[in-house]
Scaffold this motif. Structure first.
Motif, PDB file in Angstrom:
ATOM      1  N   ILE A 148      65.520  84.110 -37.016  1.00 11.35           N
ATOM      2  CA  ILE A 148      64.382  83.900 -35.171  1.00 11.35           C
ATOM      3  C   ILE A 148      63.117  83.770 -35.949  1.00 11.35           C
ATOM      4  O   ILE A 148      63.045  84.412 -36.512  1.00 11.35           O
ATOM      5  CB  ILE A 148      65.083  84.932 -34.635  1.00 11.35           C
ATOM      6  CG1 ILE A 148      66.834  84.934 -34.508  1.00 11.35           C
ATOM      7  CG2 ILE A 148      64.696  84.125 -33.482  1.00 11.35           C
ATOM      8  CD1 ILE A 148      67.333  85.821 -33.450  1.00 11.35           C
ATOM      9  N   ASP A 149      62.636  82.493 -35.552  1.00  8.52           N
ATOM     10  CA  ASP A 149      60.752  82.640 -35.129  1.00  8.52           C
ATOM     11  C   ASP A 149      61.027  82.601 -33.048  1.00  8.52           C
ATOM     12  O   ASP A 149      61.566  81.970 -32.529  1.00  8.52           O
ATOM     13  CB  ASP A 149      60.428  81.397 -35.577  1.00  8.52           C
ATOM     14  CG  ASP A 149      60.815  81.798 -36.930  1.00  8.52           C
ATOM     15  OD1 ASP A 149      59.793  82.060 -37.747  1.00  8.52           O
ATOM     16  OD2 ASP A 149      61.739  80.709 -37.963  1.00  8.52           O
ATOM     17  N   ILE A 150      60.021  83.448 -33.180  1.00  6.15           N
ATOM     18  CA  ILE A 150      59.413  84.201 -31.884  1.00  6.15           C
ATOM     19  C   ILE A 150      58.311  83.889 -31.249  1.00  6.15           C
ATOM     20  O   ILE A 150      57.963  84.133 -31.762  1.00  6.15           O
ATOM     21  CB  ILE A 150      60.015  84.955 -30.714  1.00  6.15           C
ATOM     22  CG1 ILE A 150      61.996  85.921 -31.146  1.00  6.15           C
ATOM     23  CG2 ILE A 150      59.677  85.658 -29.569  1.00  6.15           C
ATOM     24  CD1 ILE A 150      62.523  87.077 -30.502  1.00  6.15           C
ATOM     25  N   PHE A 151      57.736  82.721 -30.662  1.00  9.36           N
ATOM     26  CA  PHE A 151      56.346  82.960 -30.181  1.00  9.36           C
ATOM     27  C   PHE A 151      55.996  83.138 -28.814  1.00  9.36           C
ATOM     28  O   PHE A 151      56.681  82.596 -28.033  1.00  9.36           O
ATOM     29  CB  PHE A 151      55.880  80.812 -30.263  1.00  9.36           C
ATOM     30  CG  PHE A 151      55.834  80.731 -31.819  1.00  9.36           C
ATOM     31  CD1 PHE A 151      55.197  79.884 -32.430  1.00  9.36           C
ATOM     32  CD2 PHE A 151      57.463  80.477 -32.146  1.00  9.36           C
ATOM     33  CE1 PHE A 151      55.409  79.520 -33.731  1.00  9.36           C
ATOM     34  CE2 PHE A 151      57.506  79.661 -33.394  1.00  9.36           C
ATOM     35  CZ  PHE A 151      56.519  79.057 -34.183  1.00  9.36           C
ATOM     36  N   ALA A 155      46.258  83.806 -34.097  1.00  7.14           N
ATOM     37  CA  ALA A 155      46.984  83.442 -33.225  1.00  7.14           C
ATOM     38  C   ALA A 155      46.862  81.573 -32.797  1.00  7.14           C
ATOM     39  O   ALA A 155      47.860  81.062 -32.546  1.00  7.14           O
ATOM     40  CB  ALA A 155      46.654  83.812 -31.992  1.00  7.14           C
ATOM     41  N   GLU A 156      46.141  80.823 -32.885  1.00  8.01           N
ATOM     42  CA  GLU A 156      45.583  79.982 -32.965  1.00  8.01           C
ATOM     43  C   GLU A 156      46.681  78.856 -33.822  1.00  8.01           C
ATOM     44  O   GLU A 156      47.149  77.493 -33.366  1.00  8.01           O
ATOM     45  CB  GLU A 156      43.661  79.457 -32.906  1.00  8.01           C
ATOM     46  CG  GLU A 156      43.842  77.950 -33.089  1.00  8.01           C
ATOM     47  CD  GLU A 156      44.383  77.742 -31.400  1.00  8.01           C
ATOM     48  OE1 GLU A 156      44.276  76.829 -31.517  1.00  8.01           O
ATOM     49  OE2 GLU A 156      43.347  78.077 -30.922  1.00  8.01           O
ATOM     50  N   THR A 157      46.259  79.704 -35.013  1.00  5.53           N
ATOM     51  CA  THR A 157      47.606  78.672 -36.194  1.00  5.53           C
ATOM     52  C   THR A 157      49.427  78.719 -35.433  1.00  5.53           C
ATOM     53  O   THR A 157      50.081  78.081 -35.781  1.00  5.53           O
ATOM     54  CB  THR A 157      47.710  79.472 -37.212  1.00  5.53           C
ATOM     55  OG1 THR A 157      46.016  79.030 -38.131  1.00  5.53           O
ATOM     56  CG2 THR A 157      48.711  78.940 -38.325  1.00  5.53           C
ATOM     57  N   ALA A 158      49.246  80.060 -34.398  1.00  5.85           N
ATOM     58  CA  ALA A 158      50.875  80.692 -33.899  1.00  5.85           C
ATOM     59  C   ALA A 158      50.743  79.041 -32.889  1.00  5.85           C
ATOM     60  O   ALA A 158      51.860  78.531 -32.564  1.00  5.85           O
ATOM     61  CB  ALA A 158      51.297  81.480 -33.994  1.00  5.85           C
ATOM     62  N   ARG A 159      49.412  78.739 -31.946  1.00  5.39           N
ATOM     63  CA  ARG A 159      50.134  78.027 -30.780  1.00  5.39           C
ATOM     64  C   ARG A 159      50.144  76.350 -31.794  1.00  5.39           C
ATOM     65  O   ARG A 159      50.747  75.555 -30.956  1.00  5.39           O
ATOM     66  CB  ARG A 159      48.640  77.811 -30.248  1.00  5.39           C
ATOM     67  CG  ARG A 159      48.469  77.392 -28.967  1.00  5.39           C
ATOM     68  CD  ARG A 159      47.903  77.417 -27.855  1.00  5.39           C
ATOM     69  NE  ARG A 159      46.336  77.591 -28.592  1.00  5.39           N
ATOM     70  CZ  ARG A 159      45.693  76.330 -27.966  1.00  5.39           C
ATOM     71  NH1 ARG A 159      46.119  76.137 -27.322  1.00  5.39           N
ATOM     72  NH2 ARG A 159      44.408  76.375 -27.964  1.00  5.39           N
ATOM     73  N   THR A 160      49.504  75.816 -32.389  1.00  2.00           N
ATOM     74  CA  THR A 160      50.095  74.941 -33.184  1.00  2.00           C
ATOM     75  C   THR A 160      51.447  74.608 -33.969  1.00  2.00           C
ATOM     76  O   THR A 160      51.589  73.560 -33.629  1.00  2.00           O
ATOM     77  CB  THR A 160      48.642  74.658 -34.459  1.00  2.00           C
ATOM     78  OG1 THR A 160      47.363  74.628 -33.837  1.00  2.00           O
ATOM     79  CG2 THR A 160      49.265  73.385 -35.399  1.00  2.00           C
TER      80      THR A 160
END
Length: 250
Positions: A83-86, A212-217
């Motif tokens: 499970i991936d949670i953003f 966090a920026e990488t995660a947003r992308t």
């Protein structure tokens, strides 16, 4: 031969009884009230914590790994589902997700059914509506510090509190949490002094901002509309509307 009917008098409709009008209005009002009450009760019931009382991860066999780009992975080796949670620490819907499904997920992790990967995101619009103007950034940095300890039980407890109703700041609220308060919360979650020092010194601030920026992308690439973004084995799920999404994972 047909004749047109003509009359010098105008047709005047009979007035509807005032009593009847009041009865109809009363019925309509009752219906509206019932609908509103049912909607409120449904909403409250739908947001009740699932598996309430379980708490956060407690199985010592659960491992924590910090993956590339700061993704925090919790799971027993060999868990069949991922499970991936953003999520953003200021996001109220992320808080709703944690409150509703966090304990349910913790048990699934403990049982070895799932591995959960937490992608901490900083959304500029949410950062800006925190009282300090940078709460999300600082909370993500604090999360990085806790994750670097490598203790899954501590991280799970910290994460659960970070998104709890009692701790998560409100958008446009009068206050959020200082770095010292984040460090104190981490300590209450079981973190040692090296973690609290990491938080108060801002040691992870730059790395957390980049991750966090990488995660947003990655969130946008996954096709999610926003936070929280949840994927089960790579497929997006509607984790806020589907109450059984965790339960259905076998």
């Amino acid at each position: 031969m047909s004749q047109n009917r003509t009359s010098g008098a105008k047709y005047t409709p009979r007035p509807t009884s005032n009593t009847f009008t009041y009865v109809l209005a009363g019925i309509a009002l009752v219906v509206v009230v019932v609908v509103v009450v049912v909607a409120i009760l449904w909403q409250r019931g739908g947001n009740e914590p699932r598996n309430d009382g379980y708490g956060s991860v407690k199985n010592p066999a659960v491992g924590l790994s910090v993956l590339n780009d700061g993704v925090v992975q919790l799971g027993v080796q060999g868990a069949p589902n991922t499970i991936d949670i953003f999520e953003d620490p200021m996001c109220p819907f992320c808080g709703e997700l944690e409150v509703k499904h966090g304990q349910e997920l913790a048990q699934k992790i403990d049982e070895g059914a799932v591995t959960v990967r937490y992608h901490m995101v900083v959304l500029p619009q949410l950062n800006q509506v925190s009282a300090s103007g940078n709460y999300s950034s600082r909370a993500v940095a604090a999360s990085h510090c806790v994750a670097e300890s490598g203790d899954a039980i501590v991280y799970s407890a910290f994460h659960a509190t970070l998104f709890s109703v009692e701790f998560q700041p409100e958008e446009n609220g009068d206050a959020d949490h200082t770095d010292s308060e984040l460090a104190d919360m981490a300590k209450r979650s079981g973190a040692d002094d090296s973690v609290t020092e990491c938080i108060t010194s801002g040691e992870q601030a730059d790395a957390a901002a980049a991750d966090a920026e990488t995660a947003r992308t990655a969130l946008a690439t996954a096709g999610a509309a926003g936070t929280p973004g949840v994927l089960v084995d790579g497929q997006i799920v509607d984790a806020l509307s589907d109450s059984s999404w965790v339960e259905s994972i076998s």
